[in-house]
Write a protein that holds these residues in place. Structure first.
Motif, PDB file in Angstrom:
ATOM      1  N   THR A 163       0.885  -1.269  -0.076  1.00 51.62           N
ATOM      2  CA  THR A 163       0.056   0.113   0.044  1.00 51.62           C
ATOM      3  C   THR A 163       0.687   1.250  -0.111  1.00 51.62           C
ATOM      4  O   THR A 163       2.028   1.267   0.460  1.00 51.62           O
ATOM      5  N   PRO A 164       0.368   2.382  -0.656  1.00 52.81           N
ATOM      6  CA  PRO A 164       1.103   3.447  -0.841  1.00 52.81           C
ATOM      7  C   PRO A 164       1.849   4.159   0.666  1.00 52.81           C
ATOM      8  O   PRO A 164       2.849   4.689   0.551  1.00 52.81           O
ATOM      9  N   ASN A 165       1.401   3.760   1.713  1.00 48.60           N
ATOM     10  CA  ASN A 165       1.826   4.228   3.009  1.00 48.60           C
ATOM     11  C   ASN A 165       2.755   3.520   3.638  1.00 48.60           C
ATOM     12  O   ASN A 165       3.656   3.918   4.431  1.00 48.60           O
ATOM     13  N   ARG A 166       3.402   2.304   3.064  1.00 50.23           N
ATOM     14  CA  ARG A 166       4.495   1.468   3.512  1.00 50.23           C
ATOM     15  C   ARG A 166       5.608   1.674   2.645  1.00 50.23           C
ATOM     16  O   ARG A 166       6.110   0.690   2.110  1.00 50.23           O
ATOM     17  N   ARG A 359      10.091   5.896  -4.531  1.00 49.65           N
ATOM     18  CA  ARG A 359      10.578   5.767  -3.039  1.00 49.65           C
ATOM     19  C   ARG A 359      10.333   7.271  -2.360  1.00 49.65           C
ATOM     20  O   ARG A 359       9.736   7.312  -1.373  1.00 49.65           O
ATOM     21  N   PHE A 360      10.772   8.265  -2.970  1.00 50.88           N
ATOM     22  CA  PHE A 360      11.102   9.521  -2.503  1.00 50.88           C
ATOM     23  C   PHE A 360       9.626  10.028  -2.339  1.00 50.88           C
ATOM     24  O   PHE A 360       9.277  10.921  -1.345  1.00 50.88           O
ATOM     25  N   GLU A 361       8.846  10.083  -3.166  1.00 49.19           N
ATOM     26  CA  GLU A 361       7.387  10.430  -3.220  1.00 49.19           C
ATOM     27  C   GLU A 361       6.936   9.985  -1.925  1.00 49.19           C
ATOM     28  O   GLU A 361       5.499  10.563  -1.588  1.00 49.19           O
ATOM     29  N   ARG A 362       6.949   8.895  -1.554  1.00 45.79           N
ATOM     30  CA  ARG A 362       6.482   8.109  -0.245  1.00 45.79           C
ATOM     31  C   ARG A 362       7.158   8.357   0.886  1.00 45.79           C
ATOM     32  O   ARG A 362       6.445   8.052   2.160  1.00 45.79           O
ATOM     33  N   GLY A 363       8.491   8.798   0.858  1.00 41.05           N
ATOM     34  CA  GLY A 363       9.159   8.926   2.079  1.00 41.05           C
ATOM     35  C   GLY A 363      10.406   7.960   2.312  1.00 41.05           C
ATOM     36  O   GLY A 363      10.104   6.846   2.456  1.00 41.05           O
ATOM     37  N   VAL A 364      11.590   8.518   2.522  1.00 40.11           N
ATOM     38  CA  VAL A 364      12.670   7.603   2.645  1.00 40.11           C
ATOM     39  C   VAL A 364      13.541   8.138   3.776  1.00 40.11           C
ATOM     40  O   VAL A 364      13.519   9.251   4.255  1.00 40.11           O
ATOM     41  N   ASP A 365      14.311   7.200   4.510  1.00 38.63           N
ATOM     42  CA  ASP A 365      14.837   7.237   5.788  1.00 38.63           C
ATOM     43  C   ASP A 365      15.978   8.455   5.438  1.00 38.63           C
ATOM     44  O   ASP A 365      16.855   8.317   4.618  1.00 38.63           O
ATOM     45  N   PHE A 451       7.030   7.069   7.783  1.00 46.13           N
ATOM     46  CA  PHE A 451       6.219   8.436   7.481  1.00 46.13           C
ATOM     47  C   PHE A 451       4.795   8.043   7.477  1.00 46.13           C
ATOM     48  O   PHE A 451       3.991   9.050   7.366  1.00 46.13           O
ATOM     49  N   ASP A 452       4.410   6.902   7.954  1.00 46.93           N
ATOM     50  CA  ASP A 452       2.982   6.692   7.795  1.00 46.93           C
ATOM     51  C   ASP A 452       2.323   6.495   9.268  1.00 46.93           C
ATOM     52  O   ASP A 452       1.112   6.427   9.485  1.00 46.93           O
ATOM     53  N   LEU A 453       3.160   7.083  10.331  1.00 44.50           N
ATOM     54  CA  LEU A 453       2.817   7.081  11.607  1.00 44.50           C
ATOM     55  C   LEU A 453       2.452   8.491  12.015  1.00 44.50           C
ATOM     56  O   LEU A 453       3.356   8.880  12.489  1.00 44.50           O
ATOM     57  N   GLU A 454       0.990   8.808  11.884  1.00 40.32           N
ATOM     58  CA  GLU A 454       0.771  10.350  12.342  1.00 40.32           C
ATOM     59  C   GLU A 454      -0.519  10.556  13.233  1.00 40.32           C
ATOM     60  O   GLU A 454      -0.515  11.435  13.760  1.00 40.32           O
ATOM     61  N   ILE A 455      -1.031   9.420  13.319  1.00 42.90           N
ATOM     62  CA  ILE A 455      -2.365   9.482  13.974  1.00 42.90           C
ATOM     63  C   ILE A 455      -2.428   8.524  14.932  1.00 42.90           C
ATOM     64  O   ILE A 455      -1.897   7.439  14.741  1.00 42.90           O
TER      65      ILE A 455
END
Length: 801
Positions: A163-166, A359-365, A451-455
């Motif tokens: 899924t896009p969040n992972r 990868r970058f548009e989803r978030g990289v370490d 980057f998927d842990l927000e709420i």
């Protein structure tokens, strides 16, 4: 994403089977779409060495090979492969071997010569479609070794659908973290020891856009051998992950991206003039990419430039001008953190996608950049040689990792199971989360790669995944059987749908995104609400009316030989309104009312023998509206109007009392022609809020007295609306003498002498008269009709015909 199981197990090797591992990952939210063996089943095939090759005495295209299979005796093999040569190591199917497709090898005699086995190509082993010659093995392959072990063919390819969040699982390391958390097996991360610095050369880098790049690091490596061969173990892993081998430097960069999730870029240092500048592109700039595509840049696209020359699209793809080649000797190795919102959608705008942008548009370490640079540097020095310089690491604006809190009570309520505090601690510990706990409230600081842990719900999902969805009992829901109150003064949206279906309309659901031309042509809206990132180039604005989609539905059906279409849609429209503020169900500046629209096209009735074919007209659809508004029939009115989508003489506003609730009419001839329709459809669009309002039923006893019918024909000005005559009579029923017995008025004839130039027309009205308590006498009826005529003459200047 594809990856071989052996690569994953080099990081974490739990004591579970391949199928169990695939099921475990799927149940944890990392769906394994499929698994496939690297090679199909076969047996009895070993590594063999060709000692001698001589011509076949009886066949020009065959040769006789003397082959060592490690058994101590040389075997004679008749072979027709063009690349069979002395000293070559190739696969040998011994007598008794079984090839893919259950093909068994036995002793054969070919043109008078015995053959004790078969030398194999890659196609014969099911490894590829290449059958141009024998599969050539490495010179260090051990003679007699089973080919499955020699080529590591007892492996499985996993295809994972994320899924896009992972984004953190777009690497072997990311998936390995999940496996370690799920199984408790130990995690082994590739060591990244600092590389020895052999020189002090650096490349100056200026970051002008900290909102584009939060961290930029790089180093110069001199004296590399770009022609060095990529190791077979690396090439094998890349190929099994769906990447073709290009060159050693490119392969190493791709390998680290797949293994650690770290996209990097290798520049040819000799092609860089001066230093690098990270900035937003300027209007009019262009760039030729590595895929030979030339793109025109816009100011919202990030670039890396050397002076005035654009070198690459930031976080997306490098440019051809500074690409490494086999002649490259000095390189600049770059690794950076690009903000996801600065990369998202840019590659799609240019109609391509890259592994880096994905990868970058989803978030990289952003934390492990220096360690990863050392790791890739060590691989380059090991494979290509060279001398590394110091790492230049600039940190500008990294994302803030705000703690996320989760209440244990809320977790239990959402999941529906009594998870304990110990269960939650165990989950967060397995995931290596940094967390604190106070009064059954857990506060987690998200890792730099998540980057998927927000709420709060994100943490509850983590608990559910690791705790195990399969451990959540499948209890049937229970609810009290309580009768709900029904509001008899309000119709629901479902009631309206049922009414439309009863009127012979079929429901459709169209996009809320429409073509800009529809808004201009059909709704007269010159300033529609535009989309920043449309899903398709033509669907660029939000709709302010529903009829555009219905017209497209009719056009679609006509092209498929449908002769009769009646469709409706109940959906929201979007209009600018500065008075609207932000709320739970509202967006500032945008009004989103619910509308009901319908379109009827083709014959008024389905074709049958009992009725002549007649095309649907304005009055057919007007009757449908009257039936929709039957509860408010006394207030329903129609007034002629000019609408950009409708025929100028066959369109009207729909009113309830003084409130305009929509419009009805035949499609404008211009749009009929543009849409290539053989007949004009009749459309209406109404405000749902008005349609939902109903009067509470007020039942009255049916009068026992007979009704009396009288006709009245008058000459009236042509421009006078019939509705005005009806309104005048109804408005004076309470105050006017004798008019209280009028129950209904219906227009049954309109006539005008075609030979006369008079601006009058004849209107014939039928009156239904009734007194609920007494039988009407002729005198009272005549008084009523005379009062009506007098009233119409005084108010509207009509004259009796």
């Amino acid at each position: 994403m594809l990856f071989p199981e052996s690569w994953l197990r080099s990081f974490v090797n739990p004591s579970v089977s391949t199928d169990e591992l695939a099921h475990m990952l799927t149940m944890a939210g990392l769906e394994i779409e499929g698994t496939a063996p690297v090679a199909p089943p076969f047996s009895g095939i070993v590594v063999a060495h060709i000692n001698e090759v001589r011509p076949h005495p009886n066949a020009d295209k065959l040769r006789i090979c003397s082959v060592d299979d490690g058994s101590g005796e040389l075997l004679q093999i008749v072979c027709g492969a063009p690349n069979a040569a002395q000293g070559l190591k190739v696969p040998l199917a011994r007598i008794g071997a079984v090839l893919p497709g259950d093909f068994k090898i036995s002793k054969a005699r070919m043109r008078g010569e015995d053959s004790f086995g078969m030398l194999c190509s890659a196609r014969e082993l099911g490894l590829s479609q290449d059958h141009g010659g024998l599969l050539e093995l490495n010179a260090d392959a051990k003679v007699g070794q089973d080919i499955r072990s020699a080529l590591d063919l007892n492996d499985t390819i996993f295809e994972i659908k994320l899924t896009p969040n992972r984004a953190d699982c777009l690497s072997i390391l990311g998936v390995a973290r999940e496996v370690a958390a799920l199984t408790g097996a130990g995690l082994t991360v590739p060591a990244s020891q600092p590389v020895a610095v052999a020189h002090q050369d650096t490349l100056p880098v200026t970051v002008e856009a900290p909102d584009l790049c939060g961290r930029f690091a790089g180093r110069i490596v001199r004296g590399v051998n770009a022609k060095a061969a990529t190791p077979e173990w690396m090439k094998s892993r890349l190929e099994r992950a769906g990447q073709r081998s290009v060159s050693a430097l490119v392969d190493i960069s791709n390998y680290v991206m797949l293994e650690l999730g770290r996209p990097t870029h290798v520049f040819d240092l000799a092609r860089i003039t001066g230093g690098l500048t990270v900035r937003w592109a300027r209007e009019g700039e262009s760039l030729t990419l590595l895929n030979d595509q030339t793109v025109d840049l816009s100011p919202d696209v990030g670039v890396i430039a050397a002076g005035e020359t654009i070198e690459s699209l930031a976080g997306i793809m490098g440019g051809a001008a500074t690409a490494v080649s086999l002649e490259t000797t000095d390189i600049y190795l770059e690794a950076a953190f690009w903000f996801p919102e600065a990369i998202a959608g840019r590659a799609r705008r240019y109609k391509f996608s890259s592994e880096a942008s994905h990868r970058f548009e989803r978030g990289v370490d952003f934390k492990s950049i220096p360690e990863h640079i050392d790791y890739i540097s060590s691989l380059i020095l090991e494979i290509c040689g060279g001398q590394a310089g110091p790492v230049n690491d600039q940190t500008l604006a990294l994302p803030l990792r705000q703690p996320v809190s989760m209440r244990l009570a809320r977790c239990r309520r959402v999941l529906g199971i009594p998870v304990t505090a110990d269960d939650v601690r165990d989950v967060f510990t397995k995931l290596n989360f940094s967390f604190t706990e106070q009064d059954d409230v857990f506060s987690v600081t998200p890792p730099s790669f998540r980057f998927d842990l927000e709420i709060e719900e994100d943490l509850i999902e983590e608990v559910a995944r690791i705790y195990g969805f399969e451990r959540i009992p499948g209890n049937p829901p229970s609810a009290p059987a309580v009768m709900l109150h029904t509001n008899e003064t309000r119709r629901s949206e479902h009631d309206l749908r049922h009414l439309m279906a009863a009127l012979d309309y079929q429901e459709v659901v169209n996009f809320s995104f429409v073509e800009k031309a529809w808004e201009t042509n059909y709704m007269g809206n010159a300033d529609p609400i535009g989309l920043l990132n449309p899903i398709a180039s033509q669907l660029e604005v939000m709709r302010s009316g529903l009829i555009g989609g219905l017209i497209a539905n009719i056009q679609y059906n006509q092209k498929r030989q449908q002769s009769r279409v009646r469709v409706f849609e109940l959906g929201r429209i979007f209009r600018r309104d500065p008075s609207v503020t932000d709320g739970d169900l509202s967006v500032a500046g945008v009004r989103q009312p619910l509308h009901l629209a319908a379109a009827a096209w083709g014959p008024a009735e389905p074709e049958q023998w009992g009725l002549p074919v007649r095309q649907t007209d304005f009055f057919d659809v007007k009757n449908d509206i009257e039936r929709l508004c039957s509860q408010q029939a006394q207030k329903l009115r129609f007034e002629a109007v000019v609408h950009p989508a409708l025929h100028p003489g066959r369109s009207a506003n729909v009113l309830l009392g003084e409130q305009v609730i929509g419009f009805v009419g035949e499609l404008h001839p211009q749009w009929v022609q543009d849409n290539e329709l053989v007949h004009p459809p009749v459309l209406f669009e109404l405000d749902v809020t008005a349609l939902q309002q109903m009067h509470f039923p007020d039942y009255q006893e049916v009068s026992r007295q007979p009704a009396v019918f009288r006709d009245l024909a008058v000459w009236a000005p042509s421009q006078l609306n019939v509705q005005d005559l009806l309104d005048t009579v109804r408005n004076n029923q309470q105050d006017g003498q004798f008019l209280d017995i009028i129950k209904d008025i219906a227009l049954f004839d309109v006539w005008k002498d075609p030979k006369s130039d008079s601006q009058e027309r004849s209107l014939a009205l039928r009156f239904t008269l009734q007194d609920p308590s007494a039988t009407l006498e002729d005198t009272r009826v005549d008084q009523c009709m005379n009062a009506v005529l007098t009233l119409l003459v005084e108010k509207h200047g009509v004259r009796k015909r």
